[in-house]
Scaffold this motif. Structure first.
Motif, short mmCIF file in Angstrom:
data_model
loop_
_atom_site.label_atom_id
_atom_site.label_comp_id
_atom_site.label_asym_id
_atom_site.label_seq_id
_atom_site.Cartn_x
_atom_site.Cartn_y
_atom_site.Cartn_z
N LEU A 87 0.80 -1.22 0.00
CA LEU A 87 0.00 0.00 0.00
C LEU A 87 0.84 1.27 0.00
O LEU A 87 0.38 2.32 -0.45
CB LEU A 87 -0.97 -0.02 1.18
N PRO A 97 2.24 1.31 -4.29
CA PRO A 97 1.27 0.64 -5.16
C PRO A 97 1.76 0.43 -6.60
O PRO A 97 1.54 -0.65 -7.17
CB PRO A 97 0.04 1.53 -5.11
N ALA A 128 -4.34 -6.48 -1.01
CA ALA A 128 -3.55 -5.34 -1.49
C ALA A 128 -4.06 -4.85 -2.84
O ALA A 128 -4.23 -3.63 -3.05
CB ALA A 128 -2.08 -5.73 -1.59
N THR A 129 -4.35 -5.76 -3.74
CA THR A 129 -4.83 -5.39 -5.07
C THR A 129 -6.21 -4.72 -4.98
O THR A 129 -6.46 -3.72 -5.66
CB THR A 129 -4.88 -6.62 -5.98
N ARG A 148 -8.79 1.36 2.57
CA ARG A 148 -7.59 0.91 3.25
C ARG A 148 -7.87 0.44 4.68
O ARG A 148 -7.42 -0.61 5.10
CB ARG A 148 -6.54 2.01 3.25
N TYR A 155 4.40 -2.28 -6.49
CA TYR A 155 3.77 -3.56 -6.17
C TYR A 155 3.08 -4.16 -7.40
O TYR A 155 3.22 -5.34 -7.69
CB TYR A 155 2.78 -3.38 -5.02
N ARG A 156 2.33 -3.33 -8.11
CA ARG A 156 1.66 -3.83 -9.32
C ARG A 156 2.68 -4.27 -10.36
O ARG A 156 2.48 -5.28 -11.03
CB ARG A 156 0.73 -2.76 -9.88
N ILE A 207 -5.55 -1.17 -3.71
CA ILE A 207 -4.88 -0.36 -4.74
C ILE A 207 -5.85 0.01 -5.85
O ILE A 207 -5.85 1.13 -6.35
CB ILE A 207 -3.64 -1.10 -5.28
#
Length: 186
Positions: free
Chosen positions: A94, A97, A153-154, A163, A100-101, A157
């Protein structure tokens, strides 16, 4: 007589990765380009090709750096602390983001051409398994935990879950996975 010196950046590879990471945060993976990264660091347009064959190779390098950072964060949680691992994982995702993606493959064309990315995913899951301590099946449990955390998480995001709700749901789900008492929703 003027002597022209060859340009030398120092650690151009690292500088390009950092530049690409900045652009990734600002504009997503589609905004990253070798030309743009070179312009940010002030090198010649031919220079990045000594380090990266194309944009995907540069993005993979950024994703690998992200995996290393996530693995370090997970290692800092201690062994067997499922809730701490969950918080660490979600916190990383988070707070980063776009990275992470990208780590999950978003924006990288042919992932099969980059086996090092698949290896980084396996290593991240291995760190989760290692942190499970003496559970009966730490590898299987780690995969289940990874699925849960990645999904949450996805969803956050992508804006499907707030959150604060994700943290509360993670607490409930992690308690269930850990075999503890599951607090009521709400």
């Amino acid at each position: 007589m003027i002597v022209k010196r060859a340009y030398h950046h120092g650690d151009l590879r690292r500088a390009l990765v950092l530049a690409a990471r900045e652009v990734l945060v600002e504009r997503g993976p589609e905004g990253v380009s070798l030309r743009g990264a070179v312009a940010k660091v002030g090198a010649s347009t031919a220079a990045p090709y000594r380090h990266f064959r194309d944009k995907d190779a540069l993005l993979v390098a950024v994703a690998l750096e992200g995996h290393a950072e996530l693995q370090d964060a997970l290692r800092g949680c201690g062994t067997g602390t499922v809730t701490a691992l969950g918080h660490s994982y979600l916190g990383f995702a988070l707070e980063n983001p776009a990275l992470y993606r990208l780590m999950a493959g978003a924006g990288i064309g042919d992932r099969a051409a980059h086996p090092e990315l698949a290896e980084a995913h396996r290593e991240t899951c291995a760190v989760l398994a290692d942190r499970m301590g003496d559970r009966i099946d730490p590898g299987g449990f780690a995969t289940t935990l990874w699925c849960l955390l990645h999904g949450l998480a996805t969803l956050v995001i992508d804006g499907h879950v707030a959150r604060g709700s994700a943290i509360a749901e993670a607490e409930r789900s992690l308690a269930f996975l850990a075999g503890g008492v599951v607090p009521p929703a709400g």
